[in-house]
Write a protein that holds these residues in place. Sequence first.
Motif, PDB file in Angstrom:
ATOM      1  N   HIS A   1       0.831  -1.204   0.000  1.00 27.10           N
ATOM      2  CA  HIS A   1       0.000   0.000   0.000  1.00 27.10           C
ATOM      3  C   HIS A   1       0.867   1.257   0.000  1.00 27.10           C
TER       4      HIS A   1
ATOM      5  N   SER B   1      -5.108   4.042 -11.313  1.00 28.23           N
ATOM      6  CA  SER B   1      -5.669   2.935 -10.542  1.00 28.23           C
ATOM      7  C   SER B   1      -4.608   1.861 -10.373  1.00 28.23           C
TER       8      SER B   1
ATOM      9  N   GLY C   1      -3.761  -1.643  -8.324  1.00 30.74           N
ATOM     10  CA  GLY C   1      -4.286  -2.716  -7.502  1.00 30.74           C
ATOM     11  C   GLY C   1      -3.303  -3.854  -7.356  1.00 30.74           C
TER      12      GLY C   1
ATOM     13  N   PRO D   1      -8.790  -9.075  -4.975  1.00 33.00           N
ATOM     14  CA  PRO D   1      -8.279  -7.712  -4.784  1.00 33.00           C
ATOM     15  C   PRO D   1      -7.910  -7.483  -3.326  1.00 33.00           C
TER      16      PRO D   1
ATOM     17  N   GLY E   1      -5.736  -1.603  -2.853  1.00 26.39           N
ATOM     18  CA  GLY E   1      -6.205  -0.699  -3.896  1.00 26.39           C
ATOM     19  C   GLY E   1      -5.812   0.733  -3.595  1.00 26.39           C
TER      20      GLY E   1
ATOM     21  N   THR F   1      -7.878   4.662  -0.758  1.00 24.38           N
ATOM     22  CA  THR F   1      -7.010   3.514  -0.512  1.00 24.38           C
ATOM     23  C   THR F   1      -7.783   2.423   0.220  1.00 24.38           C
TER      24      THR F   1
ATOM     25  N   SER G   1     -10.882   0.850   4.317  1.00 23.27           N
ATOM     26  CA  SER G   1     -10.579   1.741   3.196  1.00 23.27           C
ATOM     27  C   SER G   1     -10.854   3.174   3.611  1.00 23.27           C
TER      28      SER G   1
ATOM     29  N   ALA H   1     -12.817   3.124 -12.001  1.00 20.69           N
ATOM     30  CA  ALA H   1     -12.202   3.189 -10.675  1.00 20.69           C
ATOM     31  C   ALA H   1     -12.873   4.242  -9.808  1.00 20.69           C
TER      32      ALA H   1
ATOM     33  N   ALA I   1      -9.788  -3.544 -10.325  1.00 21.60           N
ATOM     34  CA  ALA I   1      -9.086  -4.270  -9.252  1.00 21.60           C
ATOM     35  C   ALA I   1      -8.875  -3.397  -8.023  1.00 21.60           C
ATOM     36  N   ALA I   2      -8.359  -2.203  -8.199  1.00 22.64           N
ATOM     37  CA  ALA I   2      -8.091  -1.330  -7.050  1.00 22.64           C
ATOM     38  C   ALA I   2      -9.391  -0.881  -6.393  1.00 22.64           C
TER      39      ALA I   2
ATOM     40  N   CYS J   1     -11.169  -3.577  -4.191  1.00 21.62           N
ATOM     41  CA  CYS J   1     -10.651  -3.717  -2.837  1.00 21.62           C
ATOM     42  C   CYS J   1     -11.184  -2.604  -1.939  1.00 21.62           C
TER      43      CYS J   1
END
Length: 304
Positions: free
Chosen positions: A10, A108, A110, A117, A120, A132, A139, A219, A244-245, A248
Amino acid sequence: MAAVDLQAVHDTLVSVAFEAGRMILAANPSSISTDTKMNAVDIVTETDQAVERMVTARLRAAHPSFAFVGEETYQPGVTRITSSPTFIVDPIDGTTNFVHGFPNACISLGLVVDRVPSVGVVYNPFQDLLFTGVRGAGSYMHRNASLEDGKGKGERVKLPLGGDRPLGDLSSALVSIEWGSQRDGENFEVKARTFRKLAAAKESGGGMIGGMRSLGSAALNLCACAAGQLDMYWEGGCYAWDVAAGWCILSEAGGQMVSGNPGGWETEVDSRVYLAVRGASAGQKELVEEFWGVIGDGEMDYKH
């Protein structure tokens, strides 16, 4: 392979996102060269390609054992997402917005582990807005994210912004939809029929949806859903790097991703057909089923 340190990944992705953001802001959309992939609305710019080269170099240096899938290096029928830890990257999601100077574009970034996922990072440099998510750790949304402390840097706020308030039916829902780049064939017809039925009055068999939006970025649609600013987001035709990002970030905010085709409560990161619903204390299942009912017998099918 040893367990992946998701928080470390991250932190790397956030640093890379800020660097990418500076590259995007430095570009002049009116003077950069553009090309098309599928058709005139499926655009790629030299900035997309330059950002992906930078991201690739940074991530491969930091995590050389991880696989990498990027939009600009994807090869149809060849590129596959396996169970290995894999970075999935869209250098500019919302390229059409970018070339028009419309400030709804982002990078984006991920990481998927076992095709799930798991990290992200989505960053819109035009608004200095960062989203994030880390699997199992929640998140967040962060305004003025790139500023130094004490110079207007916003608070890092846990998502969803308004808590997990219950969902109602479609008549009270704010839903994001996108046309996508494929504008003919059965997939397009499913979208067109569904859009019309969503908007139509209940007296004529429609969903009388509360409102429809098109942000122009998968995204950012997912992040708005994670934040609770949207109730749902439906799209067919986008790719794993588009979702993908954001997936998550949505999941860690209590949201759920299901198939964009009726009946699919489980879907894959590369399924290309998605329906997202925000986190809520009640009503997720009912709203998903109501939306699927509007689609009816329609089914979208996109190739890889």
